[in-house]
Scaffold this active site. Structure first.
Site: not given
Ligand code: APR
Length: 238
Positions: A61, A64, A96-97, A114, A146, A184-185, A211
């Site tokens: 982290y 990050r 979620q970010n 998150h 703490c 988000t995926s 996608e």
């Molecule tokens: N604009 C929009 N979407 C995008 C872009 C972009 N330029 N580039 C990539 N993506 C999309 C990808 O297609 C994918 O579907 O962002 C998504 C990222 O997916 P993940 O990597 O799975 O991230 P996320 O969905 O935020 O993960 C959810 O998982 O590990 C945990 O806590 C963590 O908050 C996170 C959670």
């Protein structure tokens, strides 16, 4: 691309994921070169990882934090802040970010379900609130404790832990007439379920990303493209 109409009676709930920060240079999690390709979740993002090797968790982290501090908000973050400026308290953002790019773009009505990179909380969950913490730790010995004696851990919801602010999020989804999900995926719950809750309420549901997410079938429309290119021209506020 047809625009998303936002009428005077609409309430907008936005869910964002790592994809919205991709054009700011921050890696997503599940891309081939993403964070979970180079780091094992069970080593850095679970309660057991913290028990076993808190130094490794802080190392991850701290990395990050370094990336986040160098990044700047992009056109997508600014487009959401501008929409909020236009419709005020009919706007709600759930991210979620753990980066702070939404705030730095000007978003106000938002929750980090998150957690937040710039904070730490007591490992004992002793009831004291999280503290501001932007340090880049070189070793575990530098990490503070703490008042209760517990070590500070990243203010991050690890896998297996309950996301934050769920009551407020549920209420906001129930009031929304439009759900916009960006980058988000659709693979992590409960966030991946929000679109289903909105569907049960009869709200419109729009996804933006390059996608289809795993839960694409639950959306009324999927706009394929990068968030920074799509969002600035997407909304038609009436
Ligand atoms: N604009 C929009 N979407 C995008 C872009 C972009 N330029 N580039 C990539 N993506 C999309 C990808 O297609 C994918 O579907 O962002 C998504 C990222 O997916 P993940 O990597 O799975 O991230 P996320 O969905 O935020 O993960 C959810 O998982 O590990 C945990 O806590 C963590 O908050 C996170 C959670």
């Amino acid at each position: 691309m047809s625009r998303v109409r936002i009428g005077g009676d609409d309430r907008v709930f936005v869910l964002t994921g790592a994809g919205i920060s991709a054009e700011s240079g921050l890696p997503t999690f599940r891309a081939d070169d993403g964070l979970w390709a180079g780091n094992r979740i069970e080593d850095v993002c679970t309660p057991e990882a913290w028990e076993r090797n808190p130094g490794l968790v802080w190392q991850f982290y701290s990395g990050r934090r370094m990336d986040g501090q160098k990044a700047e908000p992009n056109a997508a973050h600014f487009a959401l802040a501008e929409l909020e400026a236009q419709i005020g308290d009919r706007f709600f953002l759930c991210t979620q970010n753990v980066d702070d790019l939404h705030e730095r773009a000007g978003s106000v009505r938002l929750v980090h379900m998150h957690g937040e990179l710039g904070k730490a909380h007591c490992e004992n969950d002793c009831g004291r609130p999280p503290i501001e913490d932007h340090a880049i730790y070189g070793s575990l010995a530098e990490v503070g404790r703490c008042a209760c004696g517990g070590r500070y851990r990243p203010h991050i919801v690890f896998f297996g832990e309950m996301p934050l602010e769920m009551d407020r999020i549920r209420d906001e989804i129930d009031r929304a007439t439009l759900m916009l999900v960006v980058g988000t995926s659709g693979s992590v719950y409960p966030a991946a379920n929000f679109v289903h809750w909105a569907k049960m309420n009869g709200a419109r549901r729009v996804y933006v990303g390059p996608e289809e997410p795993l839960n694409a079938a639950a959306f009324t429309s999927v706009v394929e493209g990068k968030a920074g290119e799509v969002l600035p021209g997407l909304f038609a506020v009436e």
